[in-house]
Design an enzyme around this catalytic site. Structure first.
Site, PDB file in Angstrom:
ATOM      1  N   HIS B  17      43.796  52.914  56.269  1.00 10.83           N
ATOM      2  CA  HIS B  17      44.397  52.089  57.310  1.00 10.83           C
ATOM      3  C   HIS B  17      45.605  51.338  56.761  1.00 10.83           C
ATOM      4  O   HIS B  17      45.916  51.398  55.574  1.00 10.83           O
ATOM      5  CB  HIS B  17      43.394  51.116  57.950  1.00 10.83           C
ATOM      6  N   CYS B  36      48.371  45.060  51.957  1.00  8.17           N
ATOM      7  CA  CYS B  36      47.626  45.758  53.020  1.00  8.17           C
ATOM      8  C   CYS B  36      48.560  46.366  54.051  1.00  8.17           C
ATOM      9  O   CYS B  36      48.141  47.161  54.894  1.00  8.17           O
ATOM     10  CB  CYS B  36      46.664  44.801  53.727  1.00  8.17           C
ATOM     11  N   HIS B  42      46.452  52.523  52.706  1.00 12.67           N
ATOM     12  CA  HIS B  42      45.499  52.460  51.598  1.00 12.67           C
ATOM     13  C   HIS B  42      44.136  52.699  52.253  1.00 12.67           C
ATOM     14  O   HIS B  42      44.094  53.118  53.422  1.00 12.67           O
ATOM     15  CB  HIS B  42      45.566  51.111  50.866  1.00 12.67           C
ATOM     16  N   HIS B  44      39.444  52.286  52.272  1.00 10.62           N
ATOM     17  CA  HIS B  44      38.223  51.585  51.882  1.00 10.62           C
ATOM     18  C   HIS B  44      36.996  52.467  52.084  1.00 10.62           C
ATOM     19  O   HIS B  44      36.988  53.373  52.908  1.00 10.62           O
ATOM     20  CB  HIS B  44      38.029  50.325  52.739  1.00 10.62           C
ATOM     21  N   ASP B  82      34.965  58.251  60.133  1.00 14.95           N
ATOM     22  CA  ASP B  82      34.779  58.701  58.745  1.00 14.95           C
ATOM     23  C   ASP B  82      35.848  59.727  58.343  1.00 14.95           C
ATOM     24  O   ASP B  82      36.091  60.696  59.065  1.00 14.95           O
ATOM     25  CB  ASP B  82      33.386  59.317  58.572  1.00 14.95           C
ATOM     26  N   HIS B  83      36.448  59.496  57.171  1.00 18.51           N
ATOM     27  CA  HIS B  83      37.517  60.352  56.649  1.00 18.51           C
ATOM     28  C   HIS B  83      38.680  60.456  57.630  1.00 18.51           C
ATOM     29  O   HIS B  83      39.275  61.528  57.802  1.00 18.51           O
ATOM     30  CB  HIS B  83      36.983  61.731  56.237  1.00 18.51           C
ATOM     31  N   GLU B 127      34.244  45.593  54.266  1.00 23.52           N
ATOM     32  CA  GLU B 127      35.462  46.347  53.963  1.00 23.52           C
ATOM     33  C   GLU B 127      35.517  46.622  52.457  1.00 23.52           C
ATOM     34  O   GLU B 127      35.936  47.678  52.000  1.00 23.52           O
ATOM     35  CB  GLU B 127      36.685  45.543  54.400  1.00 23.52           C
TER      36      GLU B 127
END
Lengths: 135, 137
Positions: B17, B36, B42, B44, B82-83, B127
């Site tokens: 994100h 960020c 980047h 998480h 996810d992913h 996070e």
């Protein structure tokens, strides 16, 4: 001989994608990790050095200095970055955890004093997946 | 006596994100969101803890079957996130900033719509190990 480990962490985006393959082949081999728009992880990095403690200080190596070396040469280059796009030492390489750990090893070696030996780089991509490299 | 009990299910998803306000300059975004806001994104490992509270069914002893709860989370939340790149790959965050706060609101609303009205719901989202949010507050 004693082992000393410093733990650092960084958060980064990446994808597993071989540009010389078709999209279909990438998806077949790397599954969800091949998502074109990237995904990301909280990486945990364990750097272990070994050697004999200095008799006067009792230290193998000042762990603050070890932390500074890791931050300057590794985590500053990786934290909140896109590993495929923004990291000089990964350029042209697949951004697997294996290659990342080996790259981190190469980054650290020139900056450690002769009195200590780098023993291992252990890198967690998720709490359940990690690799370890010892040169 | 009708006693309420809370049952929890942990799941996780990995996503990329970027935090930014589209109307702001790069400088302004960097000032507020720092690294960020990196335009290249980047990511998480998000850890999700879903808490469901209710009175156990007298026959089964279940507040909710955990296998059912896990399937609901996987189908309606993990399959979306996810992913994925939250900014680019999800309609929920096409225009909304994907902060942990906003993500937990979205996940709560998705799950609320899937659970029986008699059950209370609370969602906690990590996070990182050290940064997490919880809704309702």
């Amino acid at each position: 001989m004693v082992f000393l480990t410093r733990i650092e962490h960084f958060n980064a985006a990446h994808k597993l994608y071989n540009p010389s393959w078709s999209r279909e082949k990438n998806e077949q081999v790397f599954g969800a990790c091949a998502n074109e728009n990237w995904h990301g992880h909280n990486y945990e990095l364990y750097v272990t050095i070994k050697g004999v403690p200095d008799p006067e200080t009792g230290f193998l190596f000042d762990v603050k200095k070890l932390s500074d070396i890791i931050q300057e040469h590794v985590t500053e280059k990786l934290d909140h970055k896109n590993l495929n796009v923004e990291v000089d030492f990964l350029r042209g390489k697949m951004c697997s955890t294996e290659n990342l750990a080996m790259g981190i090893w190469e980054q650290l070696i020139p900056h450690l004093p002769k009195t200590v030996t780098l023993h291992s780089v252990k890198l967690y991509e998720t709490p359940r997946i990690f690799v370890e490299y010892s040169g | 006596m009708e006693r309420k009990v809370a049952i929890f299910r942990k799941e996780h998803f990995n996503a990329a994100h970027r935090l930014f306000v589209p109307g702001w300059s790069d400088e302004q975004n960097m000032e507020v969101f720092g690294k960020c806001s990196n335009p290249h994104y980047h990511g998480h490992n998000y850890e999700l803890i879903v808490k469901v509270t209710g009175v156990p069914d007298p026959k089964t002893g279940y507040v909710i079957n955990l296998s059912t709860l896990s399937s609901i989370i996987k189908t309606h939340v993990l399959a979306k996130f996810d992913h994925k790149n939250l900014n680019l790959d999800t309609k929920e965050f096409a225009t909304m900033n994907p902060t942990a706060e906003n993500i937990v609101f979205v996940i709560y609303e998705i799950l609320r719509g899937q659970l029986d009205k008699s059950l209370d719901l609370s969602v906690r989202l990590f996070e990182t190990e050290r940064n997490f949010v919880e809704y309702p507050a």
